[in-house]
Design a protein around this motif. Structure first.
Motif, PDB file in Angstrom:
ATOM      1  N   LEU A  52       0.864  -1.173   0.000  1.00  0.00           N
ATOM      2  CA  LEU A  52       0.000   0.000   0.000  1.00  0.00           C
ATOM      3  C   LEU A  52       0.905   1.229   0.000  1.00  0.00           C
ATOM      4  CD1 LEU A  52      -2.770   1.340   0.184  1.00  0.00           C
ATOM      5  CD2 LEU A  52      -2.599   1.152   2.680  1.00  0.00           C
ATOM      6  N   VAL A  53       0.834   2.004  -1.069  1.00  0.00           N
ATOM      7  CA  VAL A  53       1.639   3.217  -1.208  1.00  0.00           C
ATOM      8  C   VAL A  53       0.747   4.387  -0.832  1.00  0.00           C
ATOM      9  CG1 VAL A  53       2.990   4.617  -2.804  1.00  0.00           C
ATOM     10  CG2 VAL A  53       2.974   2.123  -3.045  1.00  0.00           C
ATOM     11  N   THR A  54       1.192   5.202   0.110  1.00  0.00           N
ATOM     12  CA  THR A  54       0.379   6.304   0.613  1.00  0.00           C
ATOM     13  C   THR A  54       1.049   7.644   0.340  1.00  0.00           C
ATOM     14  OG1 THR A  54       1.421   6.235   2.791  1.00  0.00           O
ATOM     15  CG2 THR A  54      -0.504   4.819   2.466  1.00  0.00           C
ATOM     16  N   GLY A  55       0.270   8.718   0.506  1.00  0.00           N
ATOM     17  CA  GLY A  55       0.818  10.079   0.416  1.00  0.00           C
ATOM     18  C   GLY A  55       1.263  10.498  -0.973  1.00  0.00           C
ATOM     19  N   LYS A  56       0.622   9.985  -2.028  1.00  0.00           N
ATOM     20  CA  LYS A  56       1.075  10.282  -3.389  1.00  0.00           C
ATOM     21  C   LYS A  56       0.088  11.136  -4.181  1.00  0.00           C
ATOM     22  CE  LYS A  56       4.779   8.021  -2.621  1.00  0.00           C
ATOM     23  NZ  LYS A  56       6.010   8.748  -2.389  1.00  0.00           N
ATOM     24  N   LYS A  57      -0.837  11.782  -3.490  1.00  0.00           N
ATOM     25  CA  LYS A  57      -1.862  12.588  -4.151  1.00  0.00           C
ATOM     26  C   LYS A  57      -1.257  13.614  -5.118  1.00  0.00           C
ATOM     27  CE  LYS A  57      -5.750  15.598  -3.063  1.00  0.00           C
ATOM     28  NZ  LYS A  57      -6.515  16.213  -1.971  1.00  0.00           N
ATOM     29  N   ASP A  58      -0.149  14.216  -4.759  1.00  0.00           N
ATOM     30  CA  ASP A  58       0.442  15.286  -5.565  1.00  0.00           C
ATOM     31  C   ASP A  58       1.698  14.861  -6.317  1.00  0.00           C
ATOM     32  OD1 ASP A  58      -1.500  17.231  -4.823  1.00  0.00           O
ATOM     33  OD2 ASP A  58      -0.508  17.432  -2.882  1.00  0.00           O
ATOM     34  N   VAL A  59       1.928  13.550  -6.462  1.00  0.00           N
ATOM     35  CA  VAL A  59       3.135  13.087  -7.139  1.00  0.00           C
ATOM     36  C   VAL A  59       3.126  13.525  -8.610  1.00  0.00           C
ATOM     37  CG1 VAL A  59       2.318  10.795  -7.908  1.00  0.00           C
ATOM     38  CG2 VAL A  59       4.723  11.108  -7.275  1.00  0.00           C
ATOM     39  N   GLY A  60       4.309  13.835  -9.093  1.00  0.00           N
ATOM     40  CA  GLY A  60       4.469  14.217 -10.490  1.00  0.00           C
ATOM     41  C   GLY A  60       5.453  13.306 -11.183  1.00  0.00           C
ATOM     42  N   VAL A  61       5.644  13.558 -12.467  1.00  0.00           N
ATOM     43  CA  VAL A  61       6.620  12.819 -13.257  1.00  0.00           C
ATOM     44  C   VAL A  61       7.597  13.822 -13.843  1.00  0.00           C
ATOM     45  CG1 VAL A  61       6.938  11.469 -15.388  1.00  0.00           C
ATOM     46  CG2 VAL A  61       5.162  10.826 -13.767  1.00  0.00           C
ATOM     47  N   ASP A  62       8.892  13.578 -13.614  1.00  0.00           N
ATOM     48  CA  ASP A  62       9.933  14.462 -14.132  1.00  0.00           C
ATOM     49  C   ASP A  62      10.352  14.088 -15.544  1.00  0.00           C
ATOM     50  OD1 ASP A  62      10.106  15.966 -11.770  1.00  0.00           O
ATOM     51  OD2 ASP A  62      11.534  14.566 -10.886  1.00  0.00           O
ATOM     52  N   LYS A  63      10.278  12.780 -15.854  1.00  0.00           N
ATOM     53  CA  LYS A  63      10.802  12.327 -17.134  1.00  0.00           C
ATOM     54  C   LYS A  63      10.132  11.012 -17.526  1.00  0.00           C
ATOM     55  CE  LYS A  63      15.100  10.872 -17.061  1.00  0.00           C
ATOM     56  NZ  LYS A  63      16.560  10.731 -17.145  1.00  0.00           N
ATOM     57  N   ILE A  64       9.944  10.833 -18.836  1.00  0.00           N
ATOM     58  CA  ILE A  64       9.454   9.571 -19.396  1.00  0.00           C
ATOM     59  C   ILE A  64      10.505   9.086 -20.373  1.00  0.00           C
ATOM     60  CG2 ILE A  64       7.654   8.442 -20.759  1.00  0.00           C
ATOM     61  CD1 ILE A  64       5.765  10.704 -19.931  1.00  0.00           C
ATOM     62  N   GLU A  65      10.951   7.856 -20.165  1.00  0.00           N
ATOM     63  CA  GLU A  65      11.967   7.283 -21.052  1.00  0.00           C
ATOM     64  C   GLU A  65      11.408   6.056 -21.758  1.00  0.00           C
ATOM     65  OE1 GLU A  65      16.409   7.868 -19.570  1.00  0.00           O
ATOM     66  OE2 GLU A  65      15.240   6.581 -18.226  1.00  0.00           O
ATOM     67  N   PRO A  66      11.648   5.951 -23.078  1.00  0.00           N
ATOM     68  CA  PRO A  66      11.246   4.729 -23.774  1.00  0.00           C
ATOM     69  C   PRO A  66      12.114   3.556 -23.330  1.00  0.00           C
ATOM     70  CG  PRO A  66      12.391   6.222 -25.273  1.00  0.00           C
ATOM     71  CD  PRO A  66      12.272   6.928 -23.958  1.00  0.00           C
ATOM     72  N   VAL A  67      11.517   2.370 -23.289  1.00  0.00           N
ATOM     73  CA  VAL A  67      12.237   1.136 -22.989  1.00  0.00           C
ATOM     74  C   VAL A  67      12.010   0.217 -24.183  1.00  0.00           C
ATOM     75  CG1 VAL A  67      12.459  -0.836 -21.435  1.00  0.00           C
ATOM     76  CG2 VAL A  67      11.889   1.417 -20.500  1.00  0.00           C
ATOM     77  N   GLY A  68      13.016   0.145 -25.049  1.00  0.00           N
ATOM     78  CA  GLY A  68      12.867  -0.643 -26.270  1.00  0.00           C
ATOM     79  C   GLY A  68      11.642  -0.201 -27.051  1.00  0.00           C
ATOM     80  N   ASN A  69      10.974  -1.159 -27.671  1.00  0.00           N
ATOM     81  CA  ASN A  69       9.752  -0.873 -28.427  1.00  0.00           C
ATOM     82  C   ASN A  69       8.517  -1.371 -27.702  1.00  0.00           C
ATOM     83  OD1 ASN A  69      11.147   0.237 -30.625  1.00  0.00           O
ATOM     84  ND2 ASN A  69      11.566  -1.797 -31.438  1.00  0.00           N
ATOM     85  N   TYR A  70       8.634  -1.559 -26.383  1.00  0.00           N
ATOM     86  CA  TYR A  70       7.531  -2.215 -25.685  1.00  0.00           C
ATOM     87  C   TYR A  70       7.056  -1.510 -24.414  1.00  0.00           C
ATOM     88  CZ  TYR A  70      10.903  -3.900 -22.240  1.00  0.00           C
ATOM     89  OH  TYR A  70      11.865  -3.957 -21.269  1.00  0.00           O
ATOM     90  N   LEU A 108      -6.747   2.153   1.505  1.00  0.00           N
ATOM     91  CA  LEU A 108      -6.310   3.302   2.310  1.00  0.00           C
ATOM     92  C   LEU A 108      -7.197   3.458   3.540  1.00  0.00           C
ATOM     93  CD1 LEU A 108      -5.584   6.105  -0.334  1.00  0.00           C
ATOM     94  CD2 LEU A 108      -3.914   5.034   1.176  1.00  0.00           C
ATOM     95  N   GLU A 109      -8.511   3.413   3.312  1.00  0.00           N
ATOM     96  CA  GLU A 109      -9.450   3.566   4.430  1.00  0.00           C
ATOM     97  C   GLU A 109      -9.260   2.465   5.470  1.00  0.00           C
ATOM     98  OE1 GLU A 109     -13.257   3.653   2.486  1.00  0.00           O
ATOM     99  OE2 GLU A 109     -13.003   5.732   1.830  1.00  0.00           O
ATOM    100  N   ASP A 110      -9.124   1.222   4.998  1.00  0.00           N
ATOM    101  CA  ASP A 110      -8.940   0.093   5.909  1.00  0.00           C
ATOM    102  C   ASP A 110      -7.674   0.236   6.752  1.00  0.00           C
ATOM    103  OD1 ASP A 110     -11.266  -0.996   4.897  1.00  0.00           O
ATOM    104  OD2 ASP A 110     -10.272  -2.557   3.717  1.00  0.00           O
ATOM    105  N   ALA A 111      -6.650   0.867   6.165  1.00  0.00           N
ATOM    106  CA  ALA A 111      -5.378   1.032   6.863  1.00  0.00           C
ATOM    107  C   ALA A 111      -5.324   2.337   7.667  1.00  0.00           C
ATOM    108  CB  ALA A 111      -4.229   1.003   5.856  1.00  0.00           C
ATOM    109  N   GLY A 112      -6.361   3.160   7.558  1.00  0.00           N
ATOM    110  CA  GLY A 112      -6.347   4.453   8.233  1.00  0.00           C
ATOM    111  C   GLY A 112      -5.287   5.370   7.645  1.00  0.00           C
ATOM    112  N   ALA A 113      -5.010   5.197   6.356  1.00  0.00           N
ATOM    113  CA  ALA A 113      -3.946   5.945   5.676  1.00  0.00           C
ATOM    114  C   ALA A 113      -4.558   7.036   4.792  1.00  0.00           C
ATOM    115  CB  ALA A 113      -3.085   4.995   4.851  1.00  0.00           C
ATOM    116  N   SER A 114      -3.690   7.836   4.209  1.00  0.00           N
ATOM    117  CA  SER A 114      -4.142   8.988   3.436  1.00  0.00           C
ATOM    118  C   SER A 114      -3.425   9.091   2.099  1.00  0.00           C
ATOM    119  CB  SER A 114      -3.869  10.258   4.241  1.00  0.00           C
ATOM    120  OG  SER A 114      -4.161  11.404   3.480  1.00  0.00           O
ATOM    121  N   ARG A 115      -4.119   9.713   1.154  1.00  0.00           N
ATOM    122  CA  ARG A 115      -3.503  10.037  -0.134  1.00  0.00           C
ATOM    123  C   ARG A 115      -2.568  11.238   0.017  1.00  0.00           C
ATOM    124  NH1 ARG A 115      -7.929  11.740  -3.746  1.00  0.00           N
ATOM    125  NH2 ARG A 115      -6.236  11.902  -5.258  1.00  0.00           N
ATOM    126  N   ASP A 116      -2.798  12.041   1.048  1.00  0.00           N
ATOM    127  CA  ASP A 116      -1.993  13.241   1.268  1.00  0.00           C
ATOM    128  C   ASP A 116      -0.639  12.898   1.849  1.00  0.00           C
ATOM    129  OD1 ASP A 116      -3.941  15.206   0.423  1.00  0.00           O
ATOM    130  OD2 ASP A 116      -5.023  14.712   2.269  1.00  0.00           O
TER     131      ASP A 116
END
Length: 120
Positions: A52-70, A108-116
């Motif tokens: 369970l990954v928490t606290g990622k509501k505002d996560v962004g992406v800095d870069k997208i890289e191709p991996v082969g043709n797939y 998240l709710e079951d774990a009492g965790a947050s997206r924030d």
């Protein structure tokens, strides 16, 4: 194996990755969703239960890289960059978005965790 997308657009402001396939299927995948369902071993649990990954509501992406043709590798601004998103993974994530998202919110709710992000 799924066909390659005809277009992948990162929308930084709305924090969405738009993926368009030749058959017309278009998915607007929130970056938070891609981060918490990353196909990396770290998230997928190294053979155990999915983490369970928490606290990622505002996560962004800095870069997208191709991996082969797939696939592409997303470099998230929280330092996570080990997930390889194959074309099939992106299609599956698009098709299963609603069910996956609802499951994530419930876990998240079951774990009492947050997206924030929690500041210490």
């Amino acid at each position: 194996m799924a066909d390659a997308p005809t277009d992948i657009t990162l929308h930084q402001k709305s924090k969405v990755l738009e993926v368009v396939f030749e058959d017309g299927a278009t998915y607007n995948l929130p970056l938070e969703y891609l981060r918490v369902y990353s196909p990396s071993a770290e998230v997928r649990g190294h053979g155990g239960p999915m983490q369970l990954v928490t606290g990622k509501k505002d996560v962004g992406v800095d870069k997208i890289e191709p991996v082969g043709n797939y696939a592409v590798q997303l470099h998230f601004d929280d330092g996570h960059n080990t997930g390889i998103f194959s074309w099939q993974t992106l299609r599956d994530m698009g098709e299963q978005y609603e069910a996956n998202w609802n499951d994530y919110i419930k876990r998240l709710e079951d774990a009492g965790a947050s997206r924030d992000k929690l500041w210490h």
